[in-house]
Design a protein around this motif. Structure first.
Motif: not given
Length: 445
Positions: A435-438, A395-399, A424-430
């Protein structure tokens, strides 16, 4: 999005399994593997080199603006400045301890790219920012033949954050070195900090070892002072302490902030360097950025400085009990365009996202921010989505990515990214979104 992201995904869709599985196949050293393997995105992130270099230059200019604020806006009265940005007197007193008045230019700026340019979300100054080990990802990926071919064709490059950090540590440790060679560095957490952060600290130790720097892990109460004033950890003399504890941890320590007094004494005596000093905390507070966008302060900056602020900073205002009622009403009205962040917070914790709240929830959030004080209302920045191919599903998804741009006294020191699915929500932080990725970042012309 960068055209290169689409090219990369199209090659994966076209059957280039080596490229699609490059991250999974990359050989990574054991501590990095333990810390990050389960949290890696299936592909690296790409940025344009000229644009990123220009943003890094803007960050250098912004740093100079930030450290000028007490003199420029408050006649040099640091206490007035601290009160304005929500730093209480006990914390302000602690931030002064062991400082020189000129904080080290060392930290990580977190930014979104909105499709037109980089917009700064926060400027995390100080050695406790973390993430210096992510260059290991880039190096491992370049050892995968299919990715190495892709990198060669598209002239990919990256700046090794660990190498730039190691150079800073060598330079800063010079006054405390008893002989030549590399320094011995203590990576020191607050009391009880190694248990939750130990795996990340071990990855930093590993990355520094590759640069020839011997780093030892410990907590603040593990460190002893030798008779000549030099600090030791488990009997090993330390030339430099790489501070992984924050000032607020010291205030919350059962023994109080005096637990750090040996570090200040050793630093002032030139026996063991404390890097960085606590004074960085005066300027990493998000309310400092809000001062720069406040129209009441605009006359204190020249045309070039105002242009810099307008170019990279979203609208921001500090909220507290004495702000005008008109500002509070404006924040209530602009729910879908605003996010509320604690000025001294991290990782998205205790943050209120206006466009994810109901009117009632947002009204309560604004009220809480005003009553507590120290909150910043910041205009929403919509990050540019980019496609990611998942080799496990096809699959191809937008990140979306929060880019962490590192800065030292020598200038730009590399970039990494924290990424979430676009939905996946507004906050990008582990710390706040599991679900945040590095991912490592490569630049291209």
């Amino acid at each position: 999005m960068t055209d290169l992201s689409r090219i990369y995904v199209d090659e994966c869709l076209g059957g280039n399994r080596g490229l699609a599985e490059a991250v999974a196949r990359a050989g990574l050293p054991p501590a990095f593997e333990e810390a990050w393997r389960a949290h890696l995105l299936p592909r690296p992130w790409f940025v344009r080199a000229p644009e990123t270099a220009a943003f890094a230059r803007d960050l250098e200019g912004l740093f100079e603006l930030l450290v000028s604020l007490p003199l420029r806006l408050f006649d040099g009265d640091v206490d007035r400045y601290a009160a304005e940005v929500g730093i209480d007197p006990p914390l302000a007193a602690l931030l002064r301890r062991g400082g020189s008045g000129v904080p080290a230019k060392f930290g990580r700026a977190d930014a979104y790219h909105d499709g037109t340019g980089y917009k700064l979300l926060e400027f995390n100054l100080g050695s406790e920012v973390g993430g210096v080990d992510m260059g290991v990802f880039n190096q491992g990926l370049l050892r995968v033949p299919e990715f190495a071919d892709f990198a060669r064709v598209h002239r990919l490059d990256h700046v090794d954050i660990a190498a730039r950090t190691a150079a800073v540590l060598r330079d800063r440790a010079k006054p405390a070195l008893s002989g030549g060679g590399n320094p011995v560095v203590g990576l020191i957490e607050g009391r009880g900090g190694v248990a939750p952060y130990g795996r990340l600290m071990r990855a930093t130790v590993e990355a520094m070892a590759e640069q020839g720097i011997d780093v030892r892990i410990g907590e603040i109460d593990d460190v002893r002072t030798r008779s000549d004033g030099k600090l030791t950890l488990d009997g090993t003399p330390l030339d430099l302490v790489l501070r992984n504890f924050a000032a607020r941890q010291l205030l919350d320590d059962p023994a109080g902030p005096d637990v750090a007094e040996p570090f200040f004494r050793a630093h002032q005596a030139g026996r063991t360097v404390l890097f960085t000093s606590l004074e960085s905390g005066f300027y990493s507070n998000k309310s400092a950025l809000a001062l720069l966008t406040d129209p009441r302060r605009r006359g204190s900056f020249d045309a070039a400085e105002r242009a810099l602020v307008d170019r990279i900073l979203p609208w921001s205002r500090t909220l507290h009990a004495s702000v005008p009622a008109e500002l509070v009403d404006l924040c209530r009205e602009r729910r879908e365009q605003l996010i509320l962040k604690p000025g001294a917070g991290y990782g998205g914790l205790d943050t209120f996202v206006g466009w994810e709240c109901t009117d009632a929830e947002w009204d309560k959030a604004v009220r809480v921010a005003v009553e507590r004080g120290g909150y910043v209302a910041q205009e929403r920045v919509v990050p540019r989505p980019e496609p990611v191919y998942d080799p496990a599903t096809g699959a191809v998804d937008d990140w979306i990515a929060a880019l962490g741009v590192f800065l030292t006294d020598e200038g730009y020191a590399g970039t990494h990214a924290r990424v979430n699915r676009a939905d996946g929500g507004a906050i990008v932080g582990m710390s706040s979104n599991p679900d945040t990725r590095m991912v490592g970042v490569f630049s291209h012309p």
